[in-house]
Design a protein around this motif. Structure first.
Motif, PDB file in Angstrom:
ATOM      1  N   ARG A 164      -4.289  16.895 -12.754  1.00  0.00           N
ATOM      2  CA  ARG A 164      -3.742  16.388 -11.498  1.00  0.00           C
ATOM      3  C   ARG A 164      -3.001  17.461 -10.698  1.00  0.00           C
ATOM      4  O   ARG A 164      -1.975  17.182 -10.064  1.00  0.00           O
ATOM      5  N   SER A 197       8.843  16.701  -4.314  1.00  0.00           N
ATOM      6  CA  SER A 197       8.883  18.101  -4.701  1.00  0.00           C
ATOM      7  C   SER A 197      10.225  18.730  -4.365  1.00  0.00           C
ATOM      8  O   SER A 197      10.700  19.625  -5.061  1.00  0.00           O
ATOM      9  N   ILE A 257       2.292   4.763  -0.725  1.00  0.00           N
ATOM     10  CA  ILE A 257       1.837   6.108  -1.096  1.00  0.00           C
ATOM     11  C   ILE A 257       3.057   7.000  -1.182  1.00  0.00           C
ATOM     12  O   ILE A 257       3.779   7.164  -0.206  1.00  0.00           O
ATOM     13  N   PRO A 258       3.296   7.574  -2.347  1.00  0.00           N
ATOM     14  CA  PRO A 258       4.498   8.399  -2.504  1.00  0.00           C
ATOM     15  C   PRO A 258       4.443   9.623  -1.595  1.00  0.00           C
ATOM     16  O   PRO A 258       3.376  10.149  -1.330  1.00  0.00           O
ATOM     17  N   ASN A 259       5.579  10.055  -1.156  1.00  0.00           N
ATOM     18  CA  ASN A 259       5.664  11.242  -0.332  1.00  0.00           C
ATOM     19  C   ASN A 259       6.018  12.423  -1.230  1.00  0.00           C
ATOM     20  O   ASN A 259       7.150  12.572  -1.675  1.00  0.00           O
ATOM     21  N   THR A 260       5.017  13.257  -1.466  1.00  0.00           N
ATOM     22  CA  THR A 260       5.249  14.345  -2.422  1.00  0.00           C
ATOM     23  C   THR A 260       6.167  15.422  -1.881  1.00  0.00           C
ATOM     24  O   THR A 260       6.700  16.211  -2.651  1.00  0.00           O
ATOM     25  N   MET A 261       6.327  15.465  -0.577  1.00  0.00           N
ATOM     26  CA  MET A 261       7.279  16.431  -0.027  1.00  0.00           C
ATOM     27  C   MET A 261       8.671  16.117  -0.554  1.00  0.00           C
ATOM     28  O   MET A 261       9.365  16.971  -1.098  1.00  0.00           O
ATOM     29  N   ALA A 262       9.028  14.883  -0.354  1.00  0.00           N
ATOM     30  CA  ALA A 262      10.349  14.454  -0.792  1.00  0.00           C
ATOM     31  C   ALA A 262      10.499  14.636  -2.299  1.00  0.00           C
ATOM     32  O   ALA A 262      11.511  15.136  -2.787  1.00  0.00           O
ATOM     33  N   ASN A 297       0.803  -1.205   0.000  1.00  0.00           N
ATOM     34  CA  ASN A 297       0.000   0.000   0.000  1.00  0.00           C
ATOM     35  C   ASN A 297       0.845   1.269   0.000  1.00  0.00           C
ATOM     36  O   ASN A 297       0.676   2.175   0.814  1.00  0.00           O
ATOM     37  N   THR A 354       5.405  21.334  -7.257  1.00  0.00           N
ATOM     38  CA  THR A 354       4.498  20.784  -6.252  1.00  0.00           C
ATOM     39  C   THR A 354       3.177  20.304  -6.831  1.00  0.00           C
ATOM     40  O   THR A 354       2.372  19.710  -6.134  1.00  0.00           O
ATOM     41  N   ARG A 355       2.952  20.613  -8.093  1.00  0.00           N
ATOM     42  CA  ARG A 355       1.641  20.337  -8.693  1.00  0.00           C
ATOM     43  C   ARG A 355       0.519  20.923  -7.837  1.00  0.00           C
ATOM     44  O   ARG A 355      -0.519  20.281  -7.614  1.00  0.00           O
TER      45      ARG A 355
END
Lengths: 338, 338
Positions: A94, A58, A51-56, A49, A64-65
DNA sequence: TTGTAAGCGTTATCAA
DNA sequence: TTGATAACGCTTACAA
């Protein structure tokens, strides 16, 4: 069932590959990766399960989308459609939207621009309704974030585009229609006149009169705010001044509601005695009694196009364009004009 | 005048101190730092126009100071005030809001929950208006993000609180008022009846009748959707059924507008022949003709309290509370009742 | 009072 | 076809 979110590293360990491999696979940059490892990794990611960490993400990709949407007040019926249009386009691509209400307060605007650039939004959609003069946006200058303006014009090097409406033409159309329907003495109850918007609409009003050889009289124009209370008061004032008239062109629909309310109290019949035209076409205008004839602004489209334009800018970092999109209004004919 | 944003590292170099020192100073954790270095660092940060990179910060602190707001449709007049209340409270606490429109679509909701947890929002405010049955939120389960529900009840372990309105009491008050004013045969034009909200309101309606010894008849109740078109049709249907009545209690204000419109077409006078009470008190209800008597929902407050509650949860990670806040409605008496 | 250094979870550049 | 590893910019023990 671990407590902390699963990372790419753990997946790599479990799949007995490197994090680089996992990253590539998860981002579809896996042209060169064997189907075997590919499937293995994907399976594990699914099972665990991931979930990518967008903080890392970005932090390294520098995007940051996420885009900021600054507007005066979502509670003002003018804005929800803009917001909706913006969100729809953003969501398609997105992107997410952070939204900010400024209450037309410059301090707030500054603060939000600061916050948004701290949050590293990729761009900002800026809908500043009331004109605040020529104040310079210090935060905007510090920030390098590209900005798309809605509805208003600024000079600023971060401004990469604008989406506006042809207000002059809009009110020209509305007033012309009144004249065509036989109305001759047409009041203009404007919103805040400092606004370029209001000025353009006044210009359209004048042009329509001129072209129909009707003299323009200053006594027929009053400006106040974009609220229904103002429409209500304005009619009162005109009556006190013993101005006679057979039509009212209003700065927006809210003003028109106030105008109509007051006129009803005076026993004036609409549209027989007096015709009324609004501006905006907010969602209740069709439900009013009488249903309001009005100049519709393409609000949803404004929001949508603004984000569209922003995304374009984001994808062409090189050419330093400042595109301007001018949208047309549309006259919606209902029952407040004969 | 450099092109890349200034980092803590550069400031450290220029000030000839370590990054740790700079970080502490910039975060006001500088109890132990000499005024001299403190001022030096601050001066340089100011001059170089330092803007912290929240990606990097969030990566280590594991909080983004961002919260998600999921609602069906900002274009629906019911929601802007909730959004505004939420944004105001969030902004006070220096949180930002990412906002999402789902159109009551479960797929969309799932997608947004996913995106929001990828964006690592600290929490989610979830305003799900239409009842979609007992579907389970798989994305919500994967995510560990705390959720505050607005207006509706779910069972889910991520739900840390709810903010709701006492719908039963609200409609009880509205209907009681109609009875008190002498109306006796009261229709109930409900919204979508699958909604718990609508059920609760029906219960309030029945209780008011009962307590006043008025028999409840199923033939006086119809349910459809929360749109003005439905109100319009409903009246038509009742007329076709030859149901006679002297008052209409409506599922929301929009429905009431439709009801009033149709009745006017039939030449029914309001409030003399028939009294009408709405629910919500959206901003135009006071401007309608006649101004609408309605049961006001504290929408702004709901949004505000929801965020407030979320922040509380965020600050008390330990105790696993699921708090429920029930807000009261208020009867706003205007001109659609005698 | 301040500095060193590890680490947050990714991506991306080279090498292998 | 894959793996090491250096960033990205910041916070935070722990040492000094």
């Amino acid at each position: 069932m671990g407590d902390k979110p699963v990372t790419i590293k753990e997946i790599a360990r479990e799949a007995e590959v490197s994090t680089a491999t996992v990253s590539m696979i998860l981002n579809n940059k896996d042209k060169s990766i064997s189907a075997a490892t590919r499937n293995k990794v994907l399976a594990i990611a699914g099972k665990r399960n991931y979930i990518p960490n967008t903080m890392a993400r970005s932090l390294v990709t520098r995007q940051t989308r996420t885009i900021g949407l600054i507007m005066p007040d979502i509670t003002n019926p003018f804005f929800p459609e803009i917001a909706r249009g913006a969100e729809d386009k953003a969501s398609e691509a997105r992107y997410s939207i952070i939204f900010c209400n400024t209450d037309d307060n410059l301090k707030q605007e500054e603060k939000y621009i600061e916050i948004l650039t701290e949050k590293m939004v990729d761009g900002i959609i800026f809908a500043h309704a009331a004109d605040s003069g020529e104040e310079s946006f210090t935060s905007l200058n510090k920030s390098k974030t590209p900005v798309i303006l809605i509805d208003r014009d600024y000079k600023n090097e971060n401004v990469k585009g604008r989406v506006m409406v042809d207000n002059e033409k809009g009110s020209y159309t509305g007033v012309s229609y009144l004249i065509q329907k036989g109305y001759r003495t047409i009041l203009y109850v404007a919103g805040a006149i400092i606004t370029q918007t209001a000025k353009d609409r006044l210009a359209g009003y004048k042009r329509a009169l001129q072209e129909n050889h009707i003299e323009w009289k200053e006594s027929l124009v009053k400006s106040g705010s974009y609220r229904s209370e103002w429409g209500y008061q304005a009619v009162e004032q005109f009556m006190n001044d013993h101005v006679s008239f057979d039509a009212v062109f209003c700065g927006n629909d809210l003003i028109a509601f106030g105008v109509i309310k007051k006129m009803k109290e005076f026993g004036i019949r609409i549209p027989d005695d007096v015709g009324v035209v609004g501006f905006d076409d907010i969602y209740v205008s069709s439900m009013m009694e009488p249903a309001l004839t009005t100049v519709k602004q393409p609000n949803y489209e404004m929001g949508y196009r603004a984000v569209e334009l922003l995304l374009e800018v984001l994808n062409n970092k090189n050419d330093n364009l400042d595109r301007k999109i001018v949208l047309n209004t549309e006259l919606i004919i209902r029952k407040s004009t004969r």
